[in-house]
Design a protein around this motif. Structure first.
Motif, PDB file in Angstrom:
ATOM      1  N   GLN A  30      53.900   8.807  14.885  1.00  0.00           N
ATOM      2  CA  GLN A  30      54.345  10.109  14.387  1.00  0.00           C
ATOM      3  C   GLN A  30      54.150  10.245  12.888  1.00  0.00           C
ATOM      4  N   GLY A  31      54.221   9.105  12.174  1.00  0.00           N
ATOM      5  CA  GLY A  31      54.093   9.164  10.719  1.00  0.00           C
ATOM      6  C   GLY A  31      53.798   7.784  10.155  1.00  0.00           C
ATOM      7  N   ALA A  32      53.882   7.671   8.831  1.00  0.00           N
ATOM      8  CA  ALA A  32      53.595   6.445   8.078  1.00  0.00           C
ATOM      9  C   ALA A  32      52.122   6.051   8.232  1.00  0.00           C
ATOM     10  N   MET A  33      51.823   4.745   8.212  1.00  0.00           N
ATOM     11  CA  MET A  33      50.428   4.291   8.197  1.00  0.00           C
ATOM     12  C   MET A  33      50.160   3.158   9.172  1.00  0.00           C
ATOM     13  N   TYR A  34      51.049   2.978  10.168  1.00  0.00           N
ATOM     14  CA  TYR A  34      50.924   1.813  11.026  1.00  0.00           C
ATOM     15  C   TYR A  34      51.209   2.149  12.482  1.00  0.00           C
ATOM     16  N   SER A  35      50.678   1.308  13.346  1.00  0.00           N
ATOM     17  CA  SER A  35      51.111   1.276  14.740  1.00  0.00           C
ATOM     18  C   SER A  35      51.758  -0.090  14.973  1.00  0.00           C
ATOM     19  N   PHE A  36      52.613  -0.154  15.990  1.00  0.00           N
ATOM     20  CA  PHE A  36      53.290  -1.409  16.323  1.00  0.00           C
ATOM     21  C   PHE A  36      53.211  -1.615  17.832  1.00  0.00           C
ATOM     22  N   PRO A  37      51.987  -1.858  18.334  1.00  0.00           N
ATOM     23  CA  PRO A  37      51.797  -1.972  19.778  1.00  0.00           C
ATOM     24  C   PRO A  37      52.498  -3.194  20.373  1.00  0.00           C
ATOM     25  N   ARG A  38      52.855  -3.053  21.638  1.00  0.00           N
ATOM     26  CA  ARG A  38      53.447  -4.158  22.397  1.00  0.00           C
ATOM     27  C   ARG A  38      52.351  -4.789  23.238  1.00  0.00           C
ATOM     28  N   ILE A  39      52.309  -6.105  23.235  1.00  0.00           N
ATOM     29  CA  ILE A  39      51.256  -6.813  23.963  1.00  0.00           C
ATOM     30  C   ILE A  39      51.877  -7.715  25.027  1.00  0.00           C
ATOM     31  N   THR A  40      51.173  -7.822  26.146  1.00  0.00           N
ATOM     32  CA  THR A  40      51.546  -8.769  27.191  1.00  0.00           C
ATOM     33  C   THR A  40      50.755 -10.052  26.957  1.00  0.00           C
TER      34      THR A  40
END
Length: 521
Positions: free
Chosen positions: A434-444
């Motif tokens: 939605q904002g800022a400069m990052y993604s924080f994906p979840r990994i299996t």
């Protein structure tokens, strides 16, 4: 022949030569320290055992071992080493210019004029840039950015910051005396936490920190030997801030410390969420109810992309709630030129606005910042351009507005692409950025990989990130460096690489994750 006879028969010089030739001499100095080759083995005054032990607890994953290794690989490539890739893609840190973003022309023009006033003679610089530079230099000692400024910052720039805040918040009064210019926002965060941390044992200050969090907070609290009171953001609800979770964390924290401060990052780092207006209201009410000092990290306030999302400053919402809140709740909010559309990380410019502070505490804050003399004056000048940008009708307005919209528009496109591409890879899920400069994906991560990581004394996400770097050249930050719910694994990746490189990066990522998963099935 016995050694006693050797001593009798050989001159002293000959005997010493014998010992030198046969084995290293071990001779004791007058203070009983061993001497090697005639020099005492000097004992270091500062050792890892007698140093400040709090420093050993400090961790900063954004520049941790994975990033160090990425730097080493980059040098190996430069020296001709063969790798399965031709370059290292640094997707680990929010350093816009390092990732190829162009500077904002007007900002650099004003700073250039401040640094080298001879440029005022040039016709290459527009008059509005010259006027701003003259105004800044007129407030500097000796008319030079090489002079120290007041510790709280140059007065005319603090006035511009106050005007910026008033305009941003719809006319709510901002007092320049409540504005402290900083070496980036980080310096202000650290200063405020230093003021807040006190007490011992169960009376030691506890700071409520979002998990995942920007590791500046955990690192600073470790250095200050304060207690971190973590509250989890709701991943299943796009990393929302849940008030029930705040209450749970607060109640749990009271068992070991005295929670005194609530830290909020909005828009979020590393999670990229943007708090709704109602959510900000709930947080403020929670802080007042539980007698907490509010710290609002708002450095990404220009970086809002998702439809239906908007930035709501804590100060503005505080005033909307009326005098019961606006005149009582203590709030420190932070902004920086390192992010937004500017991306001027290297100038180290930022500000802190602190409202409703006890007057005696404010004096202590002024004293504390004075020990650093002043923030970089060039950074203050760059901040002033952001606070006082070109206005419609001025010569530089059209170019400035075009460059700003282009940067933010491109970031919005990359934010959308990031979630879309990660969610197309089996085994990876990513909330909307939605904002800022990052993604924080979840990994299996397969159980065999988890077991191997633990056998190597690594966290599973660090193990994953290390393989990703060695096999593709992509540098990310393991989620464990930011905190995450036990049993879940994430990573932080910036959305800053150029669009064409982002697309190739996702192909590499897909191929890697697929092969990694098969390898450890």
């Amino acid at each position: 022949m016995s050694m006693r006879n050797v001593v009798k028969l050989c001159p002293k010089r000959c005997l010493l030569s014998h010992f030198k030739a046969s084995s290293p001499a071990i001779i004791m100095s007058s203070n009983n320290r061993p001497i090697s080759n005639g020099v005492a083995n000097y004992q270091k005054v500062l050792t890892v055992d007698n140093m400040n032990q709090n420093i050993k607890k400090v961790e900063y994953a954004v520049r941790g071992p994975i990033v160090v290794r990425a730097g080493a690989i980059r040098k190996e490539l430069e020296q001709g080493a063969e790798k399965p890739f031709s370059e290292v893609i640094s997707a680990n840190i929010g350093d816009a210019h390092a990732m190829g973003q162009s500077p904002i022309t007007f900002l650099r023009q004003v700073v250039a004029l401040c640094i080298y006033p001879e440029l005022f003679k040039s016709n290459e610089f527009p008059e509005d840039a010259k006027n701003r530079a003259k105004r800044i230099l007129g407030a500097c000692g000796g008319g030079s950015v090489g002079a120290y400024s007041a510790s709280q910052g140059i007065e005319v720039i603090r006035n511009d910051v106050a005007n910026y805040i008033e305009k941003r918040d719809g006319g709510i009064k901002a007092d320049p005396n409540n504005v402290f210019l900083c070496t980036g926002a980080s310096d202000g965060v650290v200063a405020m936490l230093k003021l807040l941390v006190a007490g011992v044992g169960k009376d030691r200050t506890g700071a409520m920190i979002p998990i995942p969090q920007y590791p500046l907070y955990s690192a600073t609290l470790a250095e200050l030997n304060a207690t971190m009171v973590p509250y989890y953001l709701d991943e299943d609800n796009n990393w929302a801030l849940d008030i029930d979770e705040l209450q749970r964390a607060f109640d749990e924290g009271k068992k070991t410390c005295k929670p005194r401060v609530l830290c909020v990052i909005n828009p979020g780092n590393p999670t990229g969420q943007v708090l709704s207006h109602d959510n900000v209201v709930e947080v403020i009410k929670f802080a007042k109810k539980n007698h907490l000092f509010l710290m609002s990290d708002e450095v990404y306030q220009d970086n809002v992309y998702a439809e239906g999302c908007a930035f709501h400053s804590f100060k503005r919402v505080l005033h909307e709630l009326g005098p019961e809140y606006s005149e009582n709740v203590e709030l420190a909010s932070f902004h920086s030129i390192s992010k937004g559309y500017m991306g001027e990380c290297g100038f180290r410019g930022g500000y802190m606005e602190a409202i409703n502070l006890d007057s005696k505490v404010k004096e202590q804050l002024r004293k504390l910042v004075s020990t650093r003399l002043c923030p970089p004056v060039t950074g203050q000048a760059a901040l002033d351009v952001v606070m006082n940008p070109p206005q419609p009708g001025e010569p530089s307005f059209e170019q400035f507005d075009k460059e700003k919209r282009q940067v933010l528009g491109t970031l919005a496109e990359k934010a959308r692409l990031t979630a879309e591409m990660f969610n197309s890879i089996p085994g990876i899920t990513c909330n909307t950025v939605q904002g800022a400069m990052y993604s924080f994906p979840r990994i299996t991560i397969p159980e065999k990989a988890v077991a191997e990581a633990k056998a190597r004394n690594e966290t599973p996400d660090s193990f994953y990130a290390g393989h990703l770097l060695e096999e593709t050249g992509i540098c990310i930050v393991p989620g464990s460096g930011f905190g995450q719910r036990p049993g879940t694994y994430h990573f932080r990746m910036t959305i800053l690489p150029p669009l064409d490189k982002m697309k190739s990066l996702f192909k590499l990522f897909r191929d890697f994750h697929t092969s990694f998963t098969k390898r450890y099935q």
